[in-house]
Design an enzyme around this catalytic site. Structure first.
Site, PDB file in Angstrom:
ATOM      1  N   LYS A 184       0.806  -1.230   0.000  1.00 32.21           N
ATOM      2  CA  LYS A 184       0.000   0.000   0.000  1.00 32.21           C
ATOM      3  C   LYS A 184       0.840   1.283   0.000  1.00 32.21           C
ATOM      4  CE  LYS A 184      -4.236  -1.760   2.127  1.00 32.21           C
ATOM      5  NZ  LYS A 184      -5.266  -1.470   3.137  1.00 32.21           N
ATOM      6  N   ASP A 210     -10.290   3.009   2.100  1.00 39.49           N
ATOM      7  CA  ASP A 210     -10.513   2.411   3.427  1.00 39.49           C
ATOM      8  C   ASP A 210     -11.392   3.310   4.298  1.00 39.49           C
ATOM      9  OD1 ASP A 210      -9.152   0.038   3.059  1.00 39.49           O
ATOM     10  OD2 ASP A 210      -7.235   0.842   3.758  1.00 39.49           O
TER      11      ASP A 210
END
Ligand code: ATR
Length: 276
Positions: free
Chosen positions: A71, A107
């Site tokens: 990420k 997210d």
């Protein structure tokens, strides 16, 4: 499955990636909407990551999700970044468009979507976030953007202090987390505690105010010891699998042109996979 020579291709990049629920999730949506496309697992080692992204774009992929451990590396390979990615310091969704590699982080929006699906208003009151990793940062930023005051509480206080200084939030000592509970409307576990094979998260939930919502981002098991304790205490539990489902919506919409819905049937399909 519809799959022609013109099929749109997307996938999830991880290392390892075999545990990922995303192919099942996106595959269900592709079937539901009869889309000529595929979403595949892409096991790409860290050493190959930076070179593989422009290559995926060149060979016709429309985008990809990025998971552990890529990420942060994904942040560096993007040619354009959404605010959500800058705020989170990490990228979990890539869109390949007109030669650009566009990174975003869903997210936070996934977490908020899951709260709302549980009829919890994210701006109902101050939030206590346990943990100080990537998920804590993305969720904290989304809550702050929704107008909610955020306090980070982490075993290693310095990591919480660092997060709070970059996001304009407060911090609390790990040992204080029980005593302070009554001050919060929302408790969020972003640590690995409660995950299968890890110790449970100890929280004195009897000190919480009765309206408090308790969210866990851990979804293996689906009902963590924290969520079970919240239900027993009459608080409002918000389970972590919903966040996984909601965070996947913006990527699917960008790649395949249809905004998919998150519903009970989808939850059961992905949850069934976890149990099976
Ligand atoms: P992320 O995946 O969100 O990036 P991470 O960096 O893997 O998260 O961190 C996991 C979190 O769980 C951390 O906040 C970690 O606390 P430390 O920063 O002190 O390491 C927390 N954590 C893991 N095991 C823990 C334990 N036994 N007690 C308390 N916190 C724990």
């Amino acid at each position: 499955m519809l799959l022609s020579g013109k099929a749109r291709l997307a996938g999830v990049i991880g290392w390892p990636v075999a545990h990922s629920r995303s192919p099942r999730l996106h595959g269900t949506w592709l079937d539901r909407h009869q889309i000529d496309g595929a979403y595949v697992p892409l096991a790409i080692a860290p050493a190959d990551f930076a070179a593989s992204i422009p290559m995926l774009s060149r060979i016709g992929f429309v985008g990809a999700n990025v998971t552990i451990p890529h990420k942060e590396a994904a942040f560096a390979v993007c040619t354009s970044l959404a605010d959500s990615a800058r705020r989170a310091g990490a990228v979990n969704t890539l869109l390949f468009q007109n030669g650009e590699i566009i990174g975003s982080n869903t997210d936070g929006i996934g977490f908020l979507g899951n709260l709302r699906a549980h009829h919890v208003d994210p701006s109902a009151g101050p939030a206590l976030i346990l943990g100080a990793g990537g998920a804590a940062r993305a969720i904290g930023a989304a809550l702050l953007d929704a107008g909610t005051a955020v306090t980070f509480c982490n075993r290693t206080r310095e990591r919480a202090d660092h997060l709070a200084s970059t996001l304009t939030a407060r911090t609390l000592d790990w040992s204080q987390r029980h005593a302070a509970l009554a001050d919060f409307a929302l408790l969020i576990n972003t640590t690995s505690l409660g995950m299968t094979g890890q110790p449970p998260l100890e929280m004195a939930l009897d000190r919480a105010s009765p309206a408090m919502a308790v969210a866990d981002i851990v979804y293996t098991p689906l009902q963590t010891p924290l969520l079970a304790a919240a239900a027993r205490a009459g608080l409002r539990p918000v389970e972590g699998l919903g966040m996984l489902l909601h965070q996947a919506v913006p990527g699917f919409a960008a790649w395949f042109g249809v905004t998919p819905s998150v519903d009970e049937a989808l939850y059961r399909i992905v949850a069934g996979d976890l149990l099976g």
